[in-house]
Design a protein around this motif. Structure first.
Motif: not given
Length: 273
Positions: A32-57
């Motif tokens: 079992a998994w739970t969706q804990a949160d969700s963020e929506k991006f639209n306009t230009v941010y939807a384009l620029q955050r649409s493929q992959g992600a990484a983080t350094d914390g």
């Protein structure tokens, strides 16, 4: 991953805090998994955050077909953007699509494929500035001479990197992190389809697929055992994209991207239980 144009007309995506409970599947027993949160991006941010992600914390890094961006952890600020991040030398060979990225030791690693899937690459960038370092590594191609480059994941402790093809995926490629040369291939216990993203958590790979179930699968990179963890409750015309691991105080650690029916991009966080 490159897609044919399609009409987006379906219903809304998964509500925040919904619980996903799956029965056992051929890919292994689910939990079992739970969706804990969700963020929506639209306009230009939807384009620029649409493929992959990484983080350094400290920051998020996002990729799209031709570019990269560095974004604050609360998503409110975009510190740097490169709309034409594919190096000219790679573009000259047909490279035209950045996949799901990875980050390590101040560098971003971006897989890049060409329209013929004949010249897959991983190129390195400064995580601080998004500048190309001048280093690109040719990825090994498969037996047919074609290879997608939809995602790359890193295991710095072992000096390894991982990737697969996109369709009919029955093999994991294990690469040297130093030069992305092939170390070995690992047969998978279950064939996966439309693999869009991957990241490593506690020695296990988590792969997102834009298959009919929008599935998230866990892969043991040593044995090749595949376990179906859960299916993202996305409408059929939404597109599952990349995944990044970042443990949070609420217990969530998997964060996935999808392009929704209304052309917004959703960044969802999931936890077990």
């Amino acid at each position: 991953m490159r897609r044919s144009p399609r009409l987006l007309t379906a219903a809304t995506a998964l509500a925040v805090s919904a619980t996903l409970v799956l029965a056992a599947s051929p890919a292994g027993a689910a939990t079992a998994w739970t969706q804990a949160d969700s963020e929506k991006f639209n306009t230009v941010y939807a384009l620029q955050r649409s493929q992959g992600a990484a983080t350094d914390g400290t920051d998020w890094f996002f990729s799209w077909k031709s570019g990269l961006s560095r974004v604050s952890m609360d998503y409110s600020k975009t510190y740097d953007t490169d709309n034409s991040a594919i190096p000219d030398a790679i573009a000259d060979q047909g490279g035209d699509h950045i996949g799901d990225i990875a980050q390590h030791a101040g560098k971003l690693y971006a897989p890049i494929e060409d329209k013929d899937y004949a010249h897959p690459w991983v190129c390195e960038y400064s995580a601080a500035t998004l500048d190309h370092t001048g280093v690109c590594h040719a990825l090994p191609v498969n037996a047919s001479g074609q290879t997608h480059a939809s995602w790359i994941a890193l295991d710095p402790a072992k000096g390894l990197a991982y990737t697969t093809d996109f369709d009919d995926v029955n093999t994991l490629r294990v690469l040297r992190l130093s030069d992305f040369g092939l170390v070995r291939t690992v047969p998978l216990s279950t064939t996966l389809d439309a693999v869009q993203g991957g990241d490593l958590h506690e020695g296990q790979l988590y792969l997102t697929s834009n298959d009919g179930e929008k599935s998230v699968n866990r892969v043991d990179p040593v044995s090749g055992q595949v376990t179906r963890e859960f299916e993202q409750d996305l409408d059929l015309v939404s597109e599952a994209e990349g995944v990044v691991v970042l443990p949070r105080p609420d217990g969530s650690f998997l964060h996935t991207l999808d392009v929704s029916w209304n052309l917004w991009v959703n960044f969802r966080s999931y936890r077990r239980g």
